[in-house]
Design a protein around this motif. Structure first.
Motif, mmCIF file in Angstrom:
data_model
loop_
_atom_site.group_PDB
_atom_site.id
_atom_site.type_symbol
_atom_site.label_atom_id
_atom_site.label_comp_id
_atom_site.label_asym_id
_atom_site.label_seq_id
_atom_site.Cartn_x
_atom_site.Cartn_y
_atom_site.Cartn_z
ATOM 1 N N PRO A 108 -75.057 -77.559 10.422
ATOM 2 C CA PRO A 108 -75.453 -77.752 9.020
ATOM 3 C C PRO A 108 -74.265 -78.102 8.137
ATOM 4 C CG PRO A 108 -75.460 -75.415 9.581
ATOM 5 C CD PRO A 108 -75.221 -76.160 10.867
ATOM 6 N N GLU A 109 -74.571 -78.703 6.999
ATOM 7 C CA GLU A 109 -73.532 -79.134 6.072
ATOM 8 C C GLU A 109 -72.689 -77.959 5.588
ATOM 9 O OE1 GLU A 109 -71.179 -81.766 4.314
ATOM 10 O OE2 GLU A 109 -72.937 -82.319 5.504
ATOM 11 N N SER A 110 -73.289 -76.790 5.488
ATOM 12 C CA SER A 110 -72.540 -75.621 5.027
ATOM 13 C C SER A 110 -71.411 -75.260 5.975
ATOM 14 C CB SER A 110 -73.484 -74.420 4.880
ATOM 15 O OG SER A 110 -74.109 -74.118 6.118
ATOM 16 N N VAL A 111 -71.559 -75.594 7.262
ATOM 17 C CA VAL A 111 -70.497 -75.342 8.240
ATOM 18 C C VAL A 111 -69.446 -76.443 8.176
ATOM 19 C CG1 VAL A 111 -69.988 -75.123 10.709
ATOM 20 C CG2 VAL A 111 -72.054 -74.092 9.754
ATOM 21 N N LEU A 112 -69.911 -77.676 8.005
ATOM 22 C CA LEU A 112 -68.994 -78.819 7.987
ATOM 23 C C LEU A 112 -68.328 -78.990 6.625
ATOM 24 C CD1 LEU A 112 -71.348 -81.383 9.760
ATOM 25 C CD2 LEU A 112 -69.613 -79.936 10.807
ATOM 26 N N GLY A 113 -68.880 -78.321 5.611
ATOM 27 C CA GLY A 113 -68.447 -78.544 4.232
ATOM 28 C C GLY A 113 -67.009 -78.162 3.951
ATOM 29 N N SER A 114 -66.608 -78.440 2.734
ATOM 30 C CA SER A 114 -65.220 -78.276 2.333
ATOM 31 C C SER A 114 -64.868 -76.816 2.079
ATOM 32 C CB SER A 114 -64.979 -79.079 1.053
ATOM 33 O OG SER A 114 -65.875 -78.655 0.053
ATOM 34 N N LYS A 115 -63.560 -76.563 2.004
ATOM 35 C CA LYS A 115 -63.079 -75.261 1.564
ATOM 36 C C LYS A 115 -63.355 -75.147 0.059
ATOM 37 C CE LYS A 115 -59.250 -73.840 3.616
ATOM 38 N NZ LYS A 115 -57.842 -73.756 4.079
ATOM 39 N N ASN A 116 -63.242 -73.935 -0.464
ATOM 40 C CA ASN A 116 -63.697 -73.742 -1.833
ATOM 41 C C ASN A 116 -62.699 -74.247 -2.876
ATOM 42 O OD1 ASN A 116 -64.781 -72.768 -4.278
ATOM 43 N ND2 ASN A 116 -65.803 -71.109 -3.215
ATOM 44 N N THR A 117 -61.679 -73.481 -3.204
ATOM 45 C CA THR A 117 -60.857 -73.803 -4.370
ATOM 46 C C THR A 117 -59.365 -73.690 -4.068
ATOM 47 O OG1 THR A 117 -62.594 -72.974 -5.839
ATOM 48 C CG2 THR A 117 -60.384 -73.194 -6.783
ATOM 49 N N LEU A 118 -58.617 -74.717 -4.460
ATOM 50 C CA LEU A 118 -57.160 -74.667 -4.438
ATOM 51 C C LEU A 118 -56.676 -74.506 -5.876
ATOM 52 C CD1 LEU A 118 -54.444 -75.063 -2.839
ATOM 53 C CD2 LEU A 118 -54.547 -77.453 -3.614
ATOM 54 N N ILE A 119 -55.762 -73.572 -6.109
ATOM 55 C CA ILE A 119 -55.146 -73.395 -7.429
ATOM 56 C C ILE A 119 -53.817 -74.137 -7.421
ATOM 57 C CG2 ILE A 119 -54.279 -71.740 -9.117
ATOM 58 C CD1 ILE A 119 -56.134 -69.650 -7.788
ATOM 59 N N ALA A 120 -53.696 -75.096 -8.316
ATOM 60 C CA ALA A 120 -52.477 -75.906 -8.416
ATOM 61 C C ALA A 120 -51.732 -75.519 -9.684
ATOM 62 C CB ALA A 120 -52.835 -77.393 -8.436
ATOM 63 N N CYS A 121 -50.541 -74.972 -9.512
ATOM 64 C CA CYS A 121 -49.723 -74.554 -10.659
ATOM 65 C C CYS A 121 -48.682 -75.630 -10.957
ATOM 66 C CB CYS A 121 -49.056 -73.215 -10.340
ATOM 67 S SG CYS A 121 -48.188 -72.520 -11.745
ATOM 68 N N LEU A 122 -48.475 -75.936 -12.263
ATOM 69 C CA LEU A 122 -47.630 -77.064 -12.655
ATOM 70 C C LEU A 122 -46.208 -76.672 -13.020
ATOM 71 C CD1 LEU A 122 -50.190 -79.099 -14.815
ATOM 72 C CD2 LEU A 122 -49.779 -79.192 -12.349
ATOM 73 N N ASP A 123 -45.959 -75.389 -13.322
ATOM 74 C CA ASP A 123 -44.599 -74.988 -13.700
ATOM 75 C C ASP A 123 -44.378 -73.535 -13.310
ATOM 76 O OD1 ASP A 123 -45.057 -73.224 -16.337
ATOM 77 O OD2 ASP A 123 -46.446 -74.947 -16.367
ATOM 78 N N GLY A 176 -59.779 -80.843 2.355
ATOM 79 C CA GLY A 176 -61.198 -80.847 2.014
ATOM 80 C C GLY A 176 -61.619 -79.787 1.019
ATOM 81 N N TYR A 177 -60.784 -79.483 0.029
ATOM 82 C CA TYR A 177 -61.182 -78.510 -0.994
ATOM 83 C C TYR A 177 -62.227 -79.112 -1.917
ATOM 84 C CZ TYR A 177 -57.670 -75.013 0.129
ATOM 85 O OH TYR A 177 -56.946 -74.029 0.767
ATOM 86 N N ALA A 178 -63.208 -78.284 -2.296
ATOM 87 C CA ALA A 178 -64.264 -78.736 -3.203
ATOM 88 C C ALA A 178 -63.775 -78.799 -4.645
ATOM 89 C CB ALA A 178 -65.466 -77.804 -3.108
ATOM 90 N N HIS A 179 -62.873 -77.861 -5.014
ATOM 91 C CA HIS A 179 -62.369 -77.789 -6.391
ATOM 92 C C HIS A 179 -60.860 -77.588 -6.387
ATOM 93 C CE1 HIS A 179 -66.541 -76.143 -6.527
ATOM 94 N NE2 HIS A 179 -66.637 -76.944 -7.573
#
Length: 446
Positions: A349-364, A405-408
């Protein structure tokens, strides 16, 4: 040094593990629903425990573990000089890697009988090893998922195991045929053909039918100097497709008992229809020597693949460890082949193949503490997230997010920290929004 893998083994990448966990979790959930408790046994068993339970071919496929230290010192010179490995192995090795989970289970019952209550329903999901020739769907290291009941001769458990197979493969959306037979029927067929004294040899030959066909089985039987008339009776009986038809041909009390056992199991299944096909197959032999009653084998429909499950009733397995009158019945799921089939048929199912959830990108660097705080708050809400380990250029962090493959991506810089906000980018649509933590959590949980 060039890195290599031993033949018949595999590495699994993160996506592979997610797919395998999907299969394992469905099987584990059904084990739980059917009341099977988990146990584990060691990867190694005494060779004395393993040998003699799998037939001559199975014994040849056992992986032996060399004794510790100077393993040659106790081997007599005449055996070393003769280069006879079969004689030498008793001096070289006292342990072997487990071939399956059933024989270790029998050993487990005897050694832990004071801690268990009969009937004892156990499940086990562990790797096993066989020195087989690697090919598609066949490996030298692979997982088995077993469910067994020990300490009861009730045929109700055969029906339960058929239902368990049916439910698991229905949950996996993998249509199968559950083939079944009874070793007593096989013995009765051999007796009806006047060949009961050669029963073990006959079952080994019949078990090859899928590989060598009818002509190959006849050729092997006749090579044993069996009379052609007896071989003809045998082949006619194993080609029978229904229990009533076989009952008319059967001339063995033991064979009739096997037919009655199968009819009894069917009576337990009448009230609850199966989603998969249950097929009587008089050719099914299951070459392992410890089976004594009903036997099972599962094959996927519309697939060029061997069996993906098997098992049966064993009445005397614990007797070799000195514990009599403990009947058992169990089945096994061939997870490696199941995995290959689901992959081939694109059934994950797509839920297994789907992306990881969230990466937090810090700028400084000054905002890094705030980014850690957001990460910890998300994890307390059971939201999977990851903070990129240093505040490098945003482009580098976005590339990392795309490749994994992060979703956000939650972007945090000086302005976001000052406003106590988070800039969230949807990696699929490209849409970007400035959000409070509560709004962020609601969106990424959807």
């Amino acid at each position: 040094m060039k890195p290599t893998l031993p033949k018949g083994t595999r590495d699994f990448l993160p996506l592979d593990i997610r797919k395998r966990d999907y299969i394992f979790n469905i099987i584990k959930n059904q084990f739980h629903l059917f009341g099977f408790d988990s146990i584990e046994t060691p990867a190694m068993e005494s060779l004395e425990t393993l040998s003699g339970n799998y037939g001559d071919e199975g014994d040849r496929l056992l992986f032996k573990v060399l004794n510790n230290g100077d393993f040659l010192k106790d081997v007599p010179e005449e055996i070393l000089g003769s280069k006879n490995s079969n004689k030498a192995i008793t001096h070289l090795s006292k342990r072997g890697l487990r071939y399956d989970l059933t024989v270790p289970f029998a050993r487990f019952i005897v050694m832990n009988r004071q801690h268990i209550k009969f009937p004892f329903k156990r499940s086990a999901i562990q790797p096993v090893w066989r020195a087989d020739r690697p090919q598609r769907g066949r490996y030298q290291e692979f997982y088995q998922c077993d469910a067994d009941v020990a300490g009861s001769s009730s045929l109700f458990y055969e029906s339960e195991l058929i239902r368990l197979y049916d439910e698991v493969f229905d949950q996996l959306s993998l249509p199968v045929t559950i083939r079944w037979n009874n070793r007593k029927i096989l013995y009765g067929i051999a007796e009806s053909a006047g060949l009961k004294d050669h029963f073990n040899l006959i079952t080994i030959i019949i078990d090859k039918l899928d590989k060598i066909g009818n002509d190959g089985v006849v050729k092997e039987l006749e090579s044993q100097a069996f009379h052609s008339k007896d071989v003809s009776i045998l082949m006619d009986m194993i080609s029978t497709t229904t229990l009533p038809e076989l009952k008319d041909k059967m001339k063995s009390e033991q064979g009739h008992l096997g037919i009655s056992e199968m009819e009894r199991v069917l009576s337990f299944l009448d009230s609850n229809g199966l989603k998969n096909e249950l097929l009587f197959d008089a050719t099914l032999a299951r070459g392992l020597g410890y089976y004594t009653g009903c036997i099972f084998e599962v094959k996927a429909k519309d697939a060029n693949m061997g069996s993906i499950g098997g098992g049966g009733r064993y009445d005397n397995l614990t007797e070799i460890f000195g514990m009599k009158d403990v009947s058992g019945v169990g089945i096994s799921f061939g997870v490696e082949r199941i995995y290959d089939l689901i992959e081939e048929k694109k059934l994950f199912p797509e839920s297994v193949l789907g992306s990881k959830n969230t990466l937090i990108a810090c700028l400084d660097i000054d905002s890094f503490g705030y980014a850690i705080k957001i990460q910890n708050m998300l994890r307390k809400l059971n939201i999977a997230c990851e903070l990129y380990p240093e505040p490098v250029k945003l482009q580098k962090q976005m590339t990392y997010a795309n490749e994994l493959g992060y979703a956000h991506v939650a972007i945090i810089g000086e302005e976001e920290s000052r406003q106590n906000k988070i800039n969230l980018k949807d990696m699929k649509t490209g849409q970007q929004s400035l959000l409070s933590f509560t709004e962020l959590a609601e969106i990424i949980c959807q």
